[in-house]
Scaffold this motif. Structure first.
Motif, PDB file in Angstrom:
ATOM      1  N   ASP A   9       0.842  -1.187   0.000  1.00 52.28           N
ATOM      2  CA  ASP A   9       0.000   0.000   0.000  1.00 52.28           C
ATOM      3  C   ASP A   9       0.885   1.248   0.000  1.00 52.28           C
ATOM      4  OD1 ASP A   9      -1.713   2.220   1.221  1.00 52.28           O
ATOM      5  OD2 ASP A   9      -3.199   0.619   1.013  1.00 52.28           O
ATOM      6  N   LYS A  10       0.517   2.224  -0.794  1.00 47.19           N
ATOM      7  CA  LYS A  10       1.309   3.442  -0.921  1.00 47.19           C
ATOM      8  C   LYS A  10       1.390   4.232   0.385  1.00 47.19           C
ATOM      9  CE  LYS A  10       0.399   4.022  -5.872  1.00 47.19           C
ATOM     10  NZ  LYS A  10      -0.172   4.907  -6.922  1.00 47.19           N
ATOM     11  N   ARG A  11       0.447   4.005   1.298  1.00 44.58           N
ATOM     12  CA  ARG A  11       0.458   4.730   2.561  1.00 44.58           C
ATOM     13  C   ARG A  11       1.385   4.101   3.606  1.00 44.58           C
ATOM     14  NH1 ARG A  11      -5.945   4.479   3.044  1.00 44.58           N
ATOM     15  NH2 ARG A  11      -5.397   2.491   2.035  1.00 44.58           N
ATOM     16  N   ALA A  12       1.852   2.893   3.366  1.00 47.45           N
ATOM     17  CA  ALA A  12       2.778   2.241   4.300  1.00 47.45           C
ATOM     18  C   ALA A  12       4.087   3.027   4.361  1.00 47.45           C
ATOM     19  CB  ALA A  12       3.029   0.804   3.872  1.00 47.45           C
ATOM     20  N   LYS A  13       4.690   3.070   5.543  1.00 44.87           N
ATOM     21  CA  LYS A  13       5.948   3.793   5.744  1.00 44.87           C
ATOM     22  C   LYS A  13       7.093   2.785   5.700  1.00 44.87           C
ATOM     23  CE  LYS A  13       3.717   7.389   8.507  1.00 44.87           C
ATOM     24  NZ  LYS A  13       3.664   8.074   9.834  1.00 44.87           N
ATOM     25  N   ILE A  14       7.814   2.797   4.589  1.00 47.10           N
ATOM     26  CA  ILE A  14       8.890   1.845   4.365  1.00 47.10           C
ATOM     27  C   ILE A  14      10.222   2.574   4.460  1.00 47.10           C
ATOM     28  CG2 ILE A  14       9.808   0.096   2.807  1.00 47.10           C
ATOM     29  CD1 ILE A  14       6.946  -0.472   3.703  1.00 47.10           C
ATOM     30  N   GLY A  15      11.125   2.093   5.301  1.00 42.98           N
ATOM     31  CA  GLY A  15      12.411   2.751   5.505  1.00 42.98           C
ATOM     32  C   GLY A  15      13.367   2.570   4.344  1.00 42.98           C
ATOM     33  N   LYS A  16      14.590   3.008   4.565  1.00 37.22           N
ATOM     34  CA  LYS A  16      15.623   2.926   3.542  1.00 37.22           C
ATOM     35  C   LYS A  16      16.174   1.504   3.450  1.00 37.22           C
ATOM     36  CE  LYS A  16      17.056   7.712   4.411  1.00 37.22           C
ATOM     37  NZ  LYS A  16      18.188   8.591   4.849  1.00 37.22           N
ATOM     38  N   ASN A  17      16.550   1.111   2.241  1.00 32.25           N
ATOM     39  CA  ASN A  17      17.207  -0.177   1.999  1.00 32.25           C
ATOM     40  C   ASN A  17      16.374  -1.363   2.498  1.00 32.25           C
ATOM     41  OD1 ASN A  17      19.558   1.097   0.899  1.00 32.25           O
ATOM     42  ND2 ASN A  17      20.224   1.546   2.994  1.00 32.25           N
ATOM     43  N   VAL A  18      15.068  -1.230   2.430  1.00 32.69           N
ATOM     44  CA  VAL A  18      14.165  -2.333   2.756  1.00 32.69           C
ATOM     45  C   VAL A  18      13.933  -3.162   1.495  1.00 32.69           C
ATOM     46  CG1 VAL A  18      11.814  -2.954   3.444  1.00 32.69           C
ATOM     47  CG2 VAL A  18      13.050  -1.145   4.667  1.00 32.69           C
ATOM     48  N   THR A  19      14.004  -4.476   1.638  1.00 25.37           N
ATOM     49  CA  THR A  19      13.720  -5.389   0.534  1.00 25.37           C
ATOM     50  C   THR A  19      12.383  -6.072   0.785  1.00 25.37           C
ATOM     51  OG1 THR A  19      16.057  -5.803   0.104  1.00 25.37           O
ATOM     52  CG2 THR A  19      14.483  -7.443  -0.714  1.00 25.37           C
ATOM     53  N   VAL A  20      11.515  -6.043  -0.211  1.00 21.41           N
ATOM     54  CA  VAL A  20      10.229  -6.728  -0.140  1.00 21.41           C
ATOM     55  C   VAL A  20      10.158  -7.686  -1.333  1.00 21.41           C
ATOM     56  CG1 VAL A  20       7.718  -6.508  -0.052  1.00 21.41           C
ATOM     57  CG2 VAL A  20       9.171  -4.730   0.970  1.00 21.41           C
ATOM     58  N   GLU A  21      10.106  -8.969  -1.037  1.00 22.32           N
ATOM     59  CA  GLU A  21      10.140  -9.989  -2.083  1.00 22.32           C
ATOM     60  C   GLU A  21       8.742 -10.196  -2.690  1.00 22.32           C
ATOM     61  OE1 GLU A  21      12.869 -10.887  -3.161  1.00 22.32           O
ATOM     62  OE2 GLU A  21      14.371 -11.042  -1.572  1.00 22.32           O
ATOM     63  N   PRO A  22       8.654 -10.942  -3.812  1.00 23.72           N
ATOM     64  CA  PRO A  22       7.375 -11.093  -4.511  1.00 23.72           C
ATOM     65  C   PRO A  22       6.303 -11.798  -3.687  1.00 23.72           C
ATOM     66  CG  PRO A  22       9.037 -12.545  -5.447  1.00 23.72           C
ATOM     67  CD  PRO A  22       9.759 -11.614  -4.538  1.00 23.72           C
ATOM     68  N   PHE A  23       5.061 -11.458  -4.035  1.00 17.62           N
ATOM     69  CA  PHE A  23       3.850 -12.073  -3.475  1.00 17.62           C
ATOM     70  C   PHE A  23       3.646 -11.749  -1.997  1.00 17.62           C
ATOM     71  CE2 PHE A  23       5.599 -15.016  -6.729  1.00 17.62           C
ATOM     72  CZ  PHE A  23       4.747 -14.649  -7.749  1.00 17.62           C
ATOM     73  N   THR A  24       4.325 -10.730  -1.515  1.00 19.24           N
ATOM     74  CA  THR A  24       4.114 -10.243  -0.152  1.00 19.24           C
ATOM     75  C   THR A  24       3.083  -9.116  -0.182  1.00 19.24           C
ATOM     76  OG1 THR A  24       6.191 -10.906   0.856  1.00 19.24           O
ATOM     77  CG2 THR A  24       5.244  -8.845   1.642  1.00 19.24           C
ATOM     78  N   ALA A  27      -0.056  -3.815   4.285  1.00 17.40           N
ATOM     79  CA  ALA A  27      -1.224  -2.937   4.387  1.00 17.40           C
ATOM     80  C   ALA A  27      -0.802  -1.485   4.614  1.00 17.40           C
ATOM     81  CB  ALA A  27      -2.132  -3.419   5.503  1.00 17.40           C
ATOM     82  N   ALA A  28      -1.798  -0.607   4.703  1.00 16.76           N
ATOM     83  CA  ALA A  28      -1.541   0.837   4.770  1.00 16.76           C
ATOM     84  C   ALA A  28      -0.918   1.268   6.091  1.00 16.76           C
ATOM     85  CB  ALA A  28      -2.843   1.601   4.526  1.00 16.76           C
ATOM     86  N   ASP A  29      -1.464   0.800   7.202  1.00 15.32           N
ATOM     87  CA  ASP A  29      -1.005   1.245   8.517  1.00 15.32           C
ATOM     88  C   ASP A  29       0.137   0.352   8.995  1.00 15.32           C
ATOM     89  OD1 ASP A  29      -0.735   2.458  10.971  1.00 15.32           O
ATOM     90  OD2 ASP A  29      -2.459   1.401  11.864  1.00 15.32           O
ATOM     91  N   VAL A  30       1.244   0.431   8.281  1.00 12.31           N
ATOM     92  CA  VAL A  30       2.414  -0.399   8.567  1.00 12.31           C
ATOM     93  C   VAL A  30       3.649   0.493   8.523  1.00 12.31           C
ATOM     94  CG1 VAL A  30       3.892  -2.251   7.681  1.00 12.31           C
ATOM     95  CG2 VAL A  30       1.405  -2.553   7.716  1.00 12.31           C
ATOM     96  N   GLU A  31       4.585   0.240   9.440  1.00 11.60           N
ATOM     97  CA  GLU A  31       5.878   0.923   9.421  1.00 11.60           C
ATOM     98  C   GLU A  31       6.985  -0.123   9.483  1.00 11.60           C
ATOM     99  OE1 GLU A  31       6.078   3.846  12.507  1.00 11.60           O
ATOM    100  OE2 GLU A  31       4.126   4.731  11.986  1.00 11.60           O
TER     101      GLU A  31
END
Length: 262
Positions: A9-24, A27-31
C-alpha cells in the motif's frame, strides 16, 4: 528494493534499503525500519511496526487481528524490535484494548510456526523455538530460551534468563535464572550454562543457586522461603529481582523438583 509482484500500500511507511520480495502483502497502517528484509509470501497487516535490520521469512503473518472473542475492532499494534528474525509461518497477532499492543523485543529469534497471541510482551535476545504456542497476555523476559513445541497458558509470566525444555506445558509463572522441564512442569535447576555465556561470575551463580535452594529444597513453603531469604541473605540485584517476581506472581510459581508423577 520492492519487487513488482509485491502488493505494498502506498500509505505504508517503508524505511531505507528495505527489501520486499514477490507475493508479499503490506497494508496501509504499517511501518518498517531501515535495512529490513521481508521475504516472499509474507502478510503484514494494519498495526504492524517492524524495526530496523529485521528478517521476516515466507508464510509469516504479522499483526493479524486477535483470536479473542472480546476484540471489537479497536486500533492496536504488533511491535517488532530491531534485528529480530522471524522464521517461516510465524503468526504474531496485534493487541486488544487491554494493552493496545503485542510486543517482541530486539535481537530475538522466533523460529518456524511459532504463534504469539494478542497483548504478549517478549523481551530482548529471546529465542522461541519451532512450534511454540504462546497464549494472550503472556510476559516473557530477556534472554529466555523456549524449547520447541512448548505451550504457555494465558497471563503467565516468565522471568529473565529462563530455559524451558522442549514440549513443556507452562501453566505457572517461572522466576528468573532457572531451568524447567518434566510433566507437570517443575524446577530443574539453575540455567548455569546460559548465565556463564552471558558473563555471570561463578560467585553470582552460586548466590542464585543458594536462593533457589531455599525456595525449592529446604522444605519451606514459598512464603516461608521468601521471609528466610529476606532475613538471611544480603540484598543484591539478583536476589531482589527473584523476590519481586515471586511476590508479584498471582498465578504462583513453578513447583519444585518433580518426577512427572503426582
Amino acid at each position: 528494493m520492492i519487487h513488482q509482484l509485491a502488493a505494498v500500500d502506498k500509505r505504508a511507511k517503508i524505511g531505507k534499503n528495505v527489501t520486499v520480495e514477490p507475493f508479499t502483502t503490506i497494508a496501509a497502517d504499517v511501518e518498517i525500519g531501515d535495512g529490513t528484509w521481508i521475504g516472499p509470501n509474507v502478510t503484514i497487516m494494519n498495526g504492524a511496526r517492524i524495526g530496523e535490520n529485521c528478517k521476516v521469512f515466507p508464510g509469516t503473518v504479522i499483526a493479524g487481528i486477535p483470536q479473542d472473542l472480546k476484540f471489537e475492532g479497536e486500533d492496536s499494534l504488533a511491535v517488532i524490535g530491531d534485528r529480530t528474525t522471524i522464521r517461516e509461518c510465524v503468526t504474531i497477532n496485534r493487541g486488544t484494548k487491554a494493552s493496545g499492543a503485542t510486543k517482541v523485543g530486539d535481537d530475538c529469534l522466533i523460529m518456524a510456526t511459532a504463534h504469539i497471541a494478542h497483548d504478549c510482551v517478549i523481551g530482548n535476545h529471546t529465542i522461541i523455538v519451532n512450534g511454540c504456542g504462546i497464549a494472550g497476555h503472556v510476559e516473557i523476559g530477556d534472554h529466555v530460551v523456549m524449547g520447541g513445541l512448548s505451550a504457555v497458558h494465558q497471563f503467565v509470566k516468565i522471568g529473565n534468563h529462563v530455559m524451558i525444555s522442549g514440549g513443556t506445558l507452562v501453566r505457572k509463572d517461572i522466576p528468573p535464572y532457572v531451568k524447567v522441564a518434566r510433566e507437570p512442569m517443575s524446577f530443574a535447576g539453575i540455567n548455569s550454562i546460559g548465565l556463564r555465556r552471558r558473563g555471570f561470575s561463578n560467585d553470582k551463580i552460586f548466590e542464585i543457586q543458594k536462593i533457589y535452594r531455599a525456595i525449592f529444597q529446604m522444605k519451606m513453603n514459598v512464603t516461608q522461603a521468601v521471609n528466610y531469604i529476606e532475613k538471611e541473605m544480603l540484598p543484591t540485584a539478583e536476589r531482589d529481582e527473584i523476590l519481586q517476581f515471586i511476590q508479584n506472581s498471582p498465578r504462583g510459581i513453578v513447583r519444585g523438583y518433580g518426577t512427572g508423577k503426582d
